[in-house]
Design an enzyme around this catalytic site. Structure first.
Site, PDB file in Angstrom:
ATOM      1  N   HIS A   1       2.651  -3.599  -4.483  1.00 53.09           N
ATOM      2  CA  HIS A   1       3.741  -3.581  -5.462  1.00 53.09           C
ATOM      3  C   HIS A   1       5.088  -3.260  -4.821  1.00 53.09           C
ATOM      4  CE1 HIS A   1       0.979  -4.134  -8.680  1.00 53.09           C
ATOM      5  NE2 HIS A   1       0.404  -2.966  -8.549  1.00 53.09           N
TER       6      HIS A   1
ATOM      7  N   ASN B   1      -0.784 -19.220  -0.398  1.00 56.55           N
ATOM      8  CA  ASN B   1      -1.526 -17.964  -0.292  1.00 56.55           C
ATOM      9  C   ASN B   1      -3.015 -18.193  -0.540  1.00 56.55           C
ATOM     10  OD1 ASN B   1       1.020 -16.875  -0.008  1.00 56.55           O
ATOM     11  ND2 ASN B   1       1.119 -16.038  -2.072  1.00 56.55           N
TER      12      ASN B   1
ATOM     13  N   CYS C   1       5.049 -23.304  -3.233  1.00 52.58           N
ATOM     14  CA  CYS C   1       5.504 -22.112  -3.951  1.00 52.58           C
ATOM     15  C   CYS C   1       4.795 -20.853  -3.451  1.00 52.58           C
ATOM     16  CB  CYS C   1       5.319 -22.261  -5.455  1.00 52.58           C
ATOM     17  SG  CYS C   1       3.614 -22.514  -5.991  1.00 52.58           S
TER      18      CYS C   1
END
Length: 566
Positions: A191, A440, A488
């Site tokens: 985070h 990813n 992206c």
């Protein structure tokens, strides 16, 4: 300068700054006194103290979430506040107190049970362990009368140093006074790193030796190099200042993305909320390449209604003023479970019912989302692009295209994250109008390596030759079909990789808005032919390191220096 004066870690961003260290308050000591009140009245009073401490922590977190409403940070804080209000967690602590345990000991051991459960579950829940610890430490600090863990008020612009920072800690920062963030633990997908990247704050995670940095000690932080220089000399300070000045000049450029000879490459932003879109109203981006709609769904016990969704999509479309907006349908499951749909019996959820595959078990979720997006389009007169995640073959692509077009959506595409879809991209393009590569997940599935495991980061490197080959295959198929193929994933924000992707034929790059200036600059200094040569050199590498080195060798020297590419 000795070797011992430089600490290393994994950098987020390209910035370089110099400033004094401001250490976070440590977590409270681990309670060791197990015995609590021995009278019934004393235990009842202690139970109420514990309950009140949890309420106070939840209220404080909720207030911070409201201050950050509509942002990724706000969503995370809401989820952390929900942890502090969780009746099972609070109930376990209260039960332990009633059984005779000292309140702080009871809170600590109740939390440990949930930490073990979350860690064993892996994925998204394992990522929330930091938040669980944050709640525990705040509750214990209140019970013990200690300062709340986290960063104190900053008296001057500073480099924040901590063992780790929970989202609640990050939300409490005075961002005008945060020069950089150094984390001893954490990871590039945690985070803190994500939020720092979105805000354009230089951040370095997994910094060995960060615990020895003292309050007030001056350090130079170079996110691009992943280094922390202690007591920097004049030369290091000058280089940091020069980098900062150069990056600011790049941020002042508002031109569209293009190579030196005018070949266009759309530079787009990744967002998660309508508020994120509204912050792009005056931003120098050509639109949104990834609207992560799952933020609307996470942390809820029921799905948002069609009307709720339509209102959110309408705000996003209006905010972009007619610029391109690519909306990804719900990408839930695996590390993003939903209480109302995710199965609990999947042994390997990353390979299970996630993303588009939810249509197999909950088709109404897809139908509601597509119709809500079509309604938003009717209200605004703006035509969104819509794509589905986790498409594996042409049948799934064809079926999604049918559903979207029947709902009234014209621009339909899919995500390429599964190697099977990449290898058969030619077939996939025959069914849809565009594709977007999620590098990813593509790296995760290509290399059979969980992207949430920091110990496998070398396998997840986007420069892995096998991953580059799949990207090349998709780009080639897009060129043959004369249809757009964008990226992206995280690799889009790497200026050097952006040159490779452009050389391979990728037509758009979507990233954190803070990363756009560096990518724009890199493209502007290379012709399309040069990008193609760089891509060819990268594809010739036998290892990830060799592929990157080959690309770097052909990169313009000014770009290498200004962006500190190595």
């Amino acid at each position: 300068m000795t070797a011992a004066s430089v600490l290393t870690g994994s950098g987020v961003g390209r910035g370089a700054v110099v400033g004094p260290v401001a250490r976070a308050h440590p977590a409270p000591p681990t309670p060791t006194e197990a015995a609590g009140p021995d009278s019934e009245a004393g235990r009842a009073e202690a139970v109420e103290r514990v309950a009140q401490a949890y309420r106070d922590v939840a209220d404080a977190l909720t207030a911070r979430a409201e201050q950050a409403a509509g942002t990724t940070m706000g969503e995370v804080l809401e989820a952390t506040a929900a942890m502090a209000s969780d009746p099972e967690l609070v109930g376990e602590a209260k039960t332990r107190v009633m059984q005779g345990q000292e309140p702080t000991f009871a809170v600590d051991h109740a939390t440990k049970e949930y930490i073990d459960l979350f860690t064993a579950a892996g994925g998204y829940l394992a990522e929330r362990v930091t938040d669980l610890r944050s709640v525990r430490d705040r509750v214990i600090s209140r019970l013990a009368g200690l300062p709340e863990p986290g960063v104190p008020a900053l008296a001057e612009p500073s480099v924040v140093v901590a063992q780790d920072l929970a989202p609640a800690d990050t939300a409490a920062l005075d961002l005008d006074k945060v020069l950089a963030i150094i984390i001893e633990q954490g990871g590039p997908t945690g985070h803190t790193a994500i939020i720092a990247g979105q805000l354009g704050i230089p951040c370095i995670v997994r910094v060995g030796g960060a615990a020895d940095l003292a309050d007030g000690q001056v350090v130079a932080v170079d996110a691009a190099a992943g280094t922390v220089t202690i007591d920097p000399d004049d030369d290091v300070r000058a280089r940091a200042q020069a980098r900062g000045d150069a990056l600011q000049r790049l941020a002042d450029d508002t031109s569209d993305g293009a190579t030196a000879d005018g070949h266009p490459v759309q530079l787009l932003a990744n967002i998660g909320t309508a508020e994120d879109a509204e912050r792009l109203t005056d931003a120098a981006v050509e639109g949104v390449g990834l609207f992560r709609t799952e933020v609307l769904f996470l942390g809820r016990t029921t799905a948002p209604t069609r009307e709720e969704q339509a209102d959110t999509y309408e705000r996003a479309l209006r905010a972009l003023g007619g610029r391109k907006v690519v909306v990804r349908t719900l990408d839930a499951g695996a590390d993003k479970p939903l209480a109302f749909v995710t199965r609990s019996d999947e042994e390997n959820p990353a390979l299970g019912v996630r993303g588009y595959r939810l249509v197999r078990t909950a088709p109404e979720l897809m139908a509601d989302q597509l119709h809500a997006l079509a309604e938003a389009s009717r209200r605004t007169g703006v035509e969104p692009w819509v794509m589905a995640p986790m498409i594996a073959d042409v049948d799934e692509a064809t079926e999604f295209a049918r559903l979207a077009r029947e709902a009234g959506l014209a621009k339909v595409g899919v995500m390429i994250e599964v190697p099977a879809a990449a290898l058969r991209a030619r077939d996939v393009f025959s069914a849809v109008d565009f594709v977007s590569l999620g590098t990813n997940d593509l790296a995760q599935y290509t290399m059979a390596a969980d992207r949430l495991l920091g110990g496998l980061v070398d396998l997840l490197d986007p420069w892995q030759p096998a991953v580059l080959e799949l990207v090349a295959a998709v780009s080639w198929a897009g060129g043959e079909a004369e249809k757009p193929a964008g990226v992206c994933g995280e690799s889009a924000s790497d200026p050097l990789m952006a040159l490779v992707l452009t050389g391979l034929g990728i037509t758009s790059l979507s990233m954190s808005p803070a990363a756009v200036p560096g990518v724009r600059f890199a493209l502007s200094k290379h012709t399309r032919e040069q990008c193609e040569a760089i891509a060819g050199a990268a594809r010739g590498g036998r290892t990830a390191a060799a592929s990157r080195a080959a690309a770097l060798e052909l990169c313009d020297p000014e770009v290498r220096e200004v962006l500190a590419l190595g």
